[in-house]
Design an enzyme around this catalytic site. Structure first.
Site, PDB file in Angstrom:
ATOM      1  CB  THR A 111     -23.979  48.671 -14.186  1.00  0.00           C
ATOM      2  OG1 THR A 111     -24.637  47.815 -13.157  1.00  0.00           O
ATOM      3  CG2 THR A 111     -22.355  48.451 -13.480  1.00  0.00           C
ATOM      4  CG  ASP A 112     -27.808  49.166 -10.191  1.00  0.00           C
ATOM      5  OD1 ASP A 112     -27.196  48.171 -10.771  1.00  0.00           O
ATOM      6  OD2 ASP A 112     -28.855  49.107  -9.803  1.00  0.00           O
ATOM      7  CD  GLU A 113     -24.659  44.049 -11.720  1.00  0.00           C
ATOM      8  OE1 GLU A 113     -23.944  43.104 -11.067  1.00  0.00           O
ATOM      9  OE2 GLU A 113     -25.563  43.794 -12.520  1.00  0.00           O
ATOM     10  CE1 TYR A 123     -20.811  44.478 -16.378  1.00  0.00           C
ATOM     11  CE2 TYR A 123     -22.283  44.314 -14.526  1.00  0.00           C
ATOM     12  CZ  TYR A 123     -21.907  44.996 -15.710  1.00  0.00           C
ATOM     13  OH  TYR A 123     -22.850  46.095 -16.161  1.00  0.00           O
ATOM     14  CE  LYS A 139     -19.630  49.536 -17.408  1.00  0.00           C
ATOM     15  NZ  LYS A 139     -19.801  50.033 -18.566  1.00  0.00           N
ATOM     16  CE  LYS A 175     -27.428  40.672 -19.751  1.00  0.00           C
ATOM     17  NZ  LYS A 175     -26.283  41.010 -18.958  1.00  0.00           N
TER      18      LYS A 175
END
Length: 348
Positions: A136-138, A167, A171, A206
């Site tokens: 993910t970009d997070e 989270y 990741k 979501k």
């Protein structure tokens, strides 16, 4: 070619399996069937697209090393696409342990099983094996508040990691493990980092389905903080096609950022969804004159990043991938689907 897809009953997994079956891949789907799984709709899709023997489902946990060893030995996959993960940020704040167990320990267990399997393959098959790790970009943190991104408008493959939530930290840890298994053991891995996905079949927790369910139930539509957090929105079918593009042409050891250049504030997104509901639901719930009137602001989430954005030029230039769905068309398809589900079942 046989794919082992982890988390295939999830939102992105369903889209990926549908596309993979459609172009002739055989698929083994390993899924724990947590609350976020969508097995019924996937079963319908598989029945529609697959030939006998083309699809196999295995219920199980990616942290179960015994099961993984048996699965690799039995099915002999040519590639792994690792999607299985706990992914809801709010849940990671209230219960981080499950995220560490699945995203970190589970990824470690899968890497070890894949490594032992790959090392024992015949050379002709060994050279073609791939381990695609979907992230993910997070993991990159916040564009606005990070000094390291002061001169950058978006994340790219060289952006430093600075995760903000349990989270995204879990990741980030899994990404580092994958790269370490490549550097240390030579496992042929590729990492992808995607922006926010949206589309039909997404779990109700979501943002977009949550907006729709609240609005159609005449409930307040909550927006965190001031609603000015910016996200890049990627239609799920475009993400699935990008993953197959990376599988077919990506370079071992590389990272590919996947986004659609659809940046929007959360408040603007909520407003767009409400405007679509005005058109698609002419008969509103009792007591609702306009859906936008339901929008309300609530306390911001702890550690909430302000700005994510993806520079997808690498995958575009090197592999020829580009998103096919516009933000407008994808959002309308998505809202139409959820409205139909709500009207047919009374719940999402």
């Amino acid at each position: 070619m046989k794919l082992l897809i982890t988390g295939g009953c999830g939102f992105i997994g369903c889209a990926l399996i549908g596309q993979a079956l459609g172009v002739g891949f055989a698929v083994v789907n390993l899924d724990k069937l947590t609350y976020a799984a969508n097995p019924d709709d996937l079963t319908k899709l598989v029945q529609k697209l697959s030939q006998p023997g083309q699809y196999q489902f295995v219920e199980g946990d990616i942290a179960d090393s015994v099961l993984l060893a048996q699965l690799f030995a039995q099915y002999q996959p040519d590639a792994v696409i690792h999607l299985a993960a706990e992914s809801h940020v709010d849940n990671s704040i209230t219960g981080p342990a499950e995220f560490i167990q699945t995203n970190v320990v589970g990824t470690y267990s899968l890497l070890e099983a894949a490594r032992h399997y790959w090392q024992d393959l015949a050379e002709c098959k060994k050279t073609g094996f791939r381990f695609i790790h979907v992230s993910t970009d997070e993991v990159f943190g916040d564009l606005e508040q990070s000094e390291r991104n002061a001169a950058s408008r978006s994340f790219n493959e060289s952006t430093a990691y600075a995760p903000s939530s349990p989270y995204s930290a879990s990741k980030a840890a899994s990404d580092h493990l994958v790269r370490a298994w490549h550097r240390t053991y030579g496992l042929p891995v590729i990492v992808t980092n995607c922006s926010n996905n949206f589309g039909p079949f997404q779990h109700r927790e979501k943002l977009i389905p949550r907006i729709i369910e609240a609005a159609l139930s005449a409930q307040p539509v909550p927006v965190y903080g001031d609603g000015k957090q910016v996200r890049d929105w990627l239609y799920v079918d475009d993400h699935a096609s990008a993953l197959l593009t990376v599988l077919n042409g990506g370079e071992i050891g590389e990272t590919y950022c996947i986004g659609a250049n659809n940046e929007s504030t959360n408040l603007d997104l909520v407003t767009r969804v409400c405007d679509l509901l005005e058109v698609l639901v002419p008969v509103k719930p009792q007591g609702v004159a306009h859906f936008q009137e339901l929008i309300c602001f609530v306390s911001d989430r702890p550690g909430h990043d302000r700005h994510y954005a993806i520079d997808a030029s690498k995958i575009s230039k090197e592999l020829g991938w580009k998103p096919q769905e516009t933000f407008e068309s994808g959002l309308r398809k998505t809202v139409e689907w959820y409205v139909e589900q709500f009207q047919n079942k009374s719940v999402l």
